[in-house]
Design a protein around this motif. Structure first.
Motif, PDB file in Angstrom:
ATOM      1  N   ALA A  10       0.831  -1.211   0.000  1.00  0.00           N
ATOM      2  CA  ALA A  10       0.000   0.000   0.000  1.00  0.00           C
ATOM      3  C   ALA A  10       0.860   1.254   0.000  1.00  0.00           C
ATOM      4  CB  ALA A  10      -0.913   0.001   1.218  1.00  0.00           C
ATOM      5  N   PHE A  11       0.573   2.116  -0.917  1.00  0.00           N
ATOM      6  CA  PHE A  11       1.239   3.420  -0.973  1.00  0.00           C
ATOM      7  C   PHE A  11       0.179   4.465  -1.297  1.00  0.00           C
ATOM      8  CE2 PHE A  11       3.607   6.722  -3.313  1.00  0.00           C
ATOM      9  CZ  PHE A  11       4.482   7.091  -2.302  1.00  0.00           C
ATOM     10  N   GLU A  13      -2.849   4.903   0.184  1.00  0.00           N
ATOM     11  CA  GLU A  13      -4.128   4.205   0.032  1.00  0.00           C
ATOM     12  C   GLU A  13      -5.041   4.450   1.230  1.00  0.00           C
ATOM     13  OE1 GLU A  13      -4.941   2.958  -2.716  1.00  0.00           O
ATOM     14  OE2 GLU A  13      -3.164   2.150  -3.726  1.00  0.00           O
ATOM     15  N   VAL A  38       1.926  -3.713   3.909  1.00  0.00           N
ATOM     16  CA  VAL A  38       3.268  -3.131   3.826  1.00  0.00           C
ATOM     17  C   VAL A  38       3.129  -1.714   3.273  1.00  0.00           C
ATOM     18  CG1 VAL A  38       5.626  -3.457   3.019  1.00  0.00           C
ATOM     19  CG2 VAL A  38       4.132  -5.443   3.310  1.00  0.00           C
ATOM     20  N   ASP A  40       4.509   1.993   2.439  1.00  0.00           N
ATOM     21  CA  ASP A  40       5.672   2.858   2.231  1.00  0.00           C
ATOM     22  C   ASP A  40       5.288   4.279   2.591  1.00  0.00           C
ATOM     23  OD1 ASP A  40       7.248   0.796   1.554  1.00  0.00           O
ATOM     24  OD2 ASP A  40       7.313   1.190  -0.596  1.00  0.00           O
ATOM     25  N   LEU A  71       6.829  -1.702  -5.173  1.00  0.00           N
ATOM     26  CA  LEU A  71       5.749  -2.672  -4.984  1.00  0.00           C
ATOM     27  C   LEU A  71       6.311  -4.079  -4.795  1.00  0.00           C
ATOM     28  CD1 LEU A  71       2.790  -3.617  -5.188  1.00  0.00           C
ATOM     29  CD2 LEU A  71       2.940  -3.351  -7.619  1.00  0.00           C
ATOM     30  N   ASP A  91      -3.833  -6.150  -4.115  1.00  0.00           N
ATOM     31  CA  ASP A  91      -3.662  -4.689  -4.045  1.00  0.00           C
ATOM     32  C   ASP A  91      -4.557  -4.081  -2.967  1.00  0.00           C
ATOM     33  OD1 ASP A  91      -1.904  -4.838  -6.098  1.00  0.00           O
ATOM     34  OD2 ASP A  91      -3.116  -3.728  -7.555  1.00  0.00           O
ATOM     35  N   ALA A  92      -4.165  -2.906  -2.513  1.00  0.00           N
ATOM     36  CA  ALA A  92      -4.932  -2.222  -1.465  1.00  0.00           C
ATOM     37  C   ALA A  92      -6.063  -1.377  -2.041  1.00  0.00           C
ATOM     38  CB  ALA A  92      -3.995  -1.326  -0.663  1.00  0.00           C
ATOM     39  N   GLN A  95      -9.208  -3.012  -6.383  1.00  0.00           N
ATOM     40  CA  GLN A  95      -9.418  -3.400  -7.785  1.00  0.00           C
ATOM     41  C   GLN A  95      -9.491  -4.915  -7.928  1.00  0.00           C
ATOM     42  OE1 GLN A  95      -6.159  -0.798  -9.523  1.00  0.00           O
ATOM     43  NE2 GLN A  95      -7.766  -0.549 -11.037  1.00  0.00           N
ATOM     44  N   ARG A 134      -4.462   1.278 -21.303  1.00  0.00           N
ATOM     45  CA  ARG A 134      -3.831   0.510 -20.221  1.00  0.00           C
ATOM     46  C   ARG A 134      -3.906  -0.988 -20.514  1.00  0.00           C
ATOM     47  NH1 ARG A 134      -3.343   2.162 -14.917  1.00  0.00           N
ATOM     48  NH2 ARG A 134      -2.646   0.021 -14.677  1.00  0.00           N
ATOM     49  N   PHE A 179       7.401  -3.428 -10.374  1.00  0.00           N
ATOM     50  CA  PHE A 179       5.971  -3.646 -10.140  1.00  0.00           C
ATOM     51  C   PHE A 179       5.538  -5.087 -10.347  1.00  0.00           C
ATOM     52  CE2 PHE A 179       2.149  -0.687 -10.249  1.00  0.00           C
ATOM     53  CZ  PHE A 179       2.673   0.201  -9.327  1.00  0.00           C
ATOM     54  N   MET A 202     -11.804  -7.340 -13.010  1.00  0.00           N
ATOM     55  CA  MET A 202     -11.106  -6.291 -12.284  1.00  0.00           C
ATOM     56  C   MET A 202     -12.050  -5.110 -12.025  1.00  0.00           C
ATOM     57  SD  MET A 202      -7.578  -4.608 -13.483  1.00  0.00           S
ATOM     58  CE  MET A 202      -6.480  -3.812 -12.367  1.00  0.00           C
ATOM     59  N   ARG A 205     -10.665   1.719  -9.766  1.00  0.00           N
ATOM     60  CA  ARG A 205     -10.143   2.373  -8.565  1.00  0.00           C
ATOM     61  C   ARG A 205     -11.090   3.510  -8.203  1.00  0.00           C
ATOM     62  NH1 ARG A 205      -5.528   3.866  -5.812  1.00  0.00           N
ATOM     63  NH2 ARG A 205      -3.836   2.555  -6.527  1.00  0.00           N
ATOM     64  N   GLU A 209      -4.650   7.403  -6.447  1.00  0.00           N
ATOM     65  CA  GLU A 209      -4.239   7.447  -7.846  1.00  0.00           C
ATOM     66  C   GLU A 209      -3.288   6.323  -8.216  1.00  0.00           C
ATOM     67  OE1 GLU A 209      -0.785  10.786  -7.382  1.00  0.00           O
ATOM     68  OE2 GLU A 209      -2.878  11.446  -7.491  1.00  0.00           O
ATOM     69  N   SER A 210      -3.207   6.057  -9.507  1.00  0.00           N
ATOM     70  CA  SER A 210      -2.348   4.994 -10.017  1.00  0.00           C
ATOM     71  C   SER A 210      -0.885   5.387  -9.856  1.00  0.00           C
ATOM     72  CB  SER A 210      -2.661   4.805 -11.495  1.00  0.00           C
ATOM     73  OG  SER A 210      -1.696   3.984 -12.072  1.00  0.00           O
ATOM     74  N   LYS A 211      -0.018   4.384  -9.608  1.00  0.00           N
ATOM     75  CA  LYS A 211       1.413   4.666  -9.451  1.00  0.00           C
ATOM     76  C   LYS A 211       2.202   4.259 -10.688  1.00  0.00           C
ATOM     77  CE  LYS A 211      -0.245   4.970  -5.268  1.00  0.00           C
ATOM     78  NZ  LYS A 211      -1.564   4.485  -4.848  1.00  0.00           N
TER      79      LYS A 211
HETATM   80  N1  LIG Z   1       4.257  -0.485  -0.379  1.00  0.00           N
HETATM   81  C1  LIG Z   1       4.129  -0.037  -1.625  1.00  0.00           C
HETATM   82  N2  LIG Z   1       2.984  -0.260  -2.317  1.00  0.00           N
HETATM   83  C2  LIG Z   1       2.889   0.215  -3.575  1.00  0.00           C
HETATM   84  C3  LIG Z   1       3.915   0.935  -4.208  1.00  0.00           C
HETATM   85  N3  LIG Z   1       3.519   1.283  -5.467  1.00  0.00           N
HETATM   86  C4  LIG Z   1       2.269   0.780  -5.590  1.00  0.00           C
HETATM   87  N4  LIG Z   1       1.883   0.157  -4.459  1.00  0.00           N
HETATM   88  C5  LIG Z   1       0.611  -0.534  -4.182  1.00  0.00           C
HETATM   89  O1  LIG Z   1       0.510  -1.577  -5.120  1.00  0.00           O
HETATM   90  C6  LIG Z   1      -0.821  -1.716  -5.555  1.00  0.00           C
HETATM   91  C7  LIG Z   1      -0.889  -1.544  -7.061  1.00  0.00           C
HETATM   92  O2  LIG Z   1      -0.578  -0.213  -7.425  1.00  0.00           O
HETATM   93  P1  LIG Z   1      -1.492   0.626  -8.428  1.00  0.00           P
HETATM   94  O3  LIG Z   1      -0.983   2.014  -8.508  1.00  0.00           O
HETATM   95  O4  LIG Z   1      -2.917   0.431  -8.048  1.00  0.00           O
HETATM   96  O5  LIG Z   1      -1.164  -0.090  -9.791  1.00  0.00           O
HETATM   97  P2  LIG Z   1      -2.166  -0.591 -10.865  1.00  0.00           P
HETATM   98  O6  LIG Z   1      -3.269  -1.354 -10.193  1.00  0.00           O
HETATM   99  O7  LIG Z   1      -1.356  -1.285 -11.894  1.00  0.00           O
HETATM  100  O8  LIG Z   1      -2.695   0.773 -11.467  1.00  0.00           O
HETATM  101  P3  LIG Z   1      -4.215   1.333 -11.488  1.00  0.00           P
HETATM  102  O9  LIG Z   1      -4.993   0.394 -12.340  1.00  0.00           O
HETATM  103  O10 LIG Z   1      -4.133   2.672 -12.096  1.00  0.00           O
HETATM  104  O11 LIG Z   1      -4.691   1.364 -10.056  1.00  0.00           O
HETATM  105  C8  LIG Z   1      -1.621  -0.689  -4.765  1.00  0.00           C
HETATM  106  O12 LIG Z   1      -2.147  -1.299  -3.617  1.00  0.00           O
HETATM  107  C9  LIG Z   1      -0.590   0.355  -4.392  1.00  0.00           C
HETATM  108  O13 LIG Z   1      -0.922   1.044  -3.215  1.00  0.00           O
HETATM  109  C10 LIG Z   1       5.113   1.169  -3.460  1.00  0.00           C
HETATM  110  O14 LIG Z   1       6.076   1.780  -3.910  1.00  0.00           O
HETATM  111  N5  LIG Z   1       5.157   0.667  -2.197  1.00  0.00           N
END
Ligand SMILES: Nc1nc2c(ncn2[C@@H]2O[C@H](COP(=O)(O)OP(=O)(O)OP(=O)(O)O)[C@@H](O)[C@H]2O)c(=O)[nH]1
Ligand SMILES: [Mg+2]
Length: 363
Positions: A10-11, A13, A38, A40, A71, A91-92, A95, A134, A179, A202, A205, A209-211
């Motif tokens: 979780a980052f 979240e 976990v 950050d 991640l 994921d947190a 999704q 995406r 990732f 799926m 969100r 926001e997306s990372k």
């Molecule tokens: N601890 C930690 N968690 C992370 C980090 N980057 C992403 N996450 C977590 O990993 C999960 C996936 O990240 P998202 O940004 O949702 O990636 P995604 O699902 O591919 O992208 P979206 O579809 O836009 O949400 C989420 O629960 C984030 O909070 C990080 O650097 N550290």
């Protein structure tokens, strides 16, 4: 004793954590489980919310990491801090469909699989409302990594259950950054793995926001290179080398401009070295060491220590380049020769001198 450990990276979240923990508790009713979130550091209080829940429910724990990002490394550290014979990663951001977790666990057990993947791309699965670009990006990444994970419909999935004995077998071969932790686990097994899949739809969100960004894409290519090259070099070296190539571009452009203007080779080479050093520091700080990026004052201290470490490299560079130039080699061959030797020196010295002192040293 927990039969399943759920690891949640979780980052930023905060808005999603209460609903996620609630939903997980419902979905896992009847199982003996533990959940490790976990978090950050993002100064948004995500960790406080997890700890608040942990005070009321001893099955929930928080790992908070300071000055760290990533991640994949968050998932690995969460998994290693747990004890159950099976581990789920989810994921947190809500999704992933948490109601599928018991089915993934049951299927992994029934079929004695190492990994049970929740797939968006097999019959019955769907990417939901994920934006078409995406989906295309995710499919392209899947196609590029096909040689590392044959037969899998969704190697880009971040939602799966894994057997602890399998994790223990491959954990030392992981790239461990970026990732794509599932792809990393599968590639590290080199074919000695039994994978099963289950479809899911799926969700979108709702908060946060997306990372996904340039660093995530760069890390994906480095992950592929790392496994495809047989894991010969330290994981970070690939990004450092890629940055080094851009540094050589900067170096040669500046050298070309200044040498054309002044005709003074030594001065041109010295300034080109400084320009390449500066751009290398900032690119390395964002990409190669993005998971423990230096910021604010630490960044300026980092620039200075990078200059200091590289100044010896620069002297070596100048000496070798001048020597090659005096041997009547073309100026650009002389410049390039000096830069290559200096780049090798720079990697090994800055790894401990500039960004050292944390896990960087141990990989
Ligand atoms: N601890 C930690 N968690 C992370 C980090 N980057 C992403 N996450 C977590 O990993 C999960 C996936 O990240 P998202 O940004 O949702 O990636 P995604 O699902 O591919 O992208 P979206 O579809 O836009 O949400 C989420 O629960 C984030 O909070 C990080 O650097 N550290
Ligand atoms: Mg997400």
């Amino acid at each position: 004793m927990p039969e399943l450990s759920v690891v949640v990276p979780a980052f930023r979240e905060r808005e999603n954590i209460p609903a996620l923990l609630q939903a997980l508790e419902q979905a896992l009713a009847g199982l003996d489980w533990e959940t490790i979130v976990v978090v950050d550091d993002a100064f948004d209080g995500t960790e406080e919310l997890v700890r608040e829940r942990a005070q009321r429910d001893p099955r929930i724990r928080c790992i908070q990491r300071i000055g760290r990002r990533g991640l994949a490394s968050a998932c690995i550290e969460g998994m290693l801090a747990s004890s159950a014979p099976y581990l789920a990663v989810i994921d947190a951001d809500l999704q992933h469909d948490e109601t599928l977790v018991p089915q993934l666990l049951a299927k992994a057990r029934r079929e004695e699989a190492d990994v049970a993947v929740a797939s968006r791309y097999m019959a019955g699965g769907s990417t939901g409302e994920l934006a078409p670009e995406r989906v295309r990006l995710s499919r392209l990444a899947g196609a590029l990594s096909a040689t590392l994970c044959e037969g899998l419909t969704d190697a880009m999935s971040g939602f799966f259950v894994v057997r602890r004995t399998f994790l223990e077998r491959v954990v030392r071969n992981l790239y461990g950054r970026g990732f794509k932790i599932l792809l990393d686990l599968i590639a590290a097994a080199r074919g000695e793995i039994r994978v099963v899949e289950l479809p899911y739809r799926m969700r979108s969100r709702a908060y946060g926001e997306s990372k996904l960004g340039a660093r995530v894409i760069a890390e994906f290519f480095m992950l592929l290179l790392y496994h495809l090259s047989g894991r010969l070099l330290p994981a970070r070296f690939f990004l450092f080398a890629a940055v080094g190539v851009t540094g050589m571009g900067v170096h040669l452009c500046v050298l070309w401009l200044l040498f054309a203007a002044s005709g003074n080779f030594l001065l041109s080479q010295a300034l080109a070295t400084w320009a390449a050093m500066t751009s290398n520091f900032f690119l390395n700080n964002v990409f190669t060491y993005g998971d423990q990026r230096l910021r604010g004052r630490a960044m300026w201290r980092g620039v200075l220590s990078f200059y200091a470490a590289c100044s010896i490299g620069a002297l070596i560079n100048l000496a070798i380049a001048e020597w090659l130039f005096l041997k009547s080699l073309p100026y650009w061959v002389a410049g390039l020769g000096g830069a290559v030797i200096a780049a090798l020196w720079n990697f090994f010295t800055t790894a401990s001198f500039t960004w050292g002192g944390s896990i960087a040293r141990k990989r």
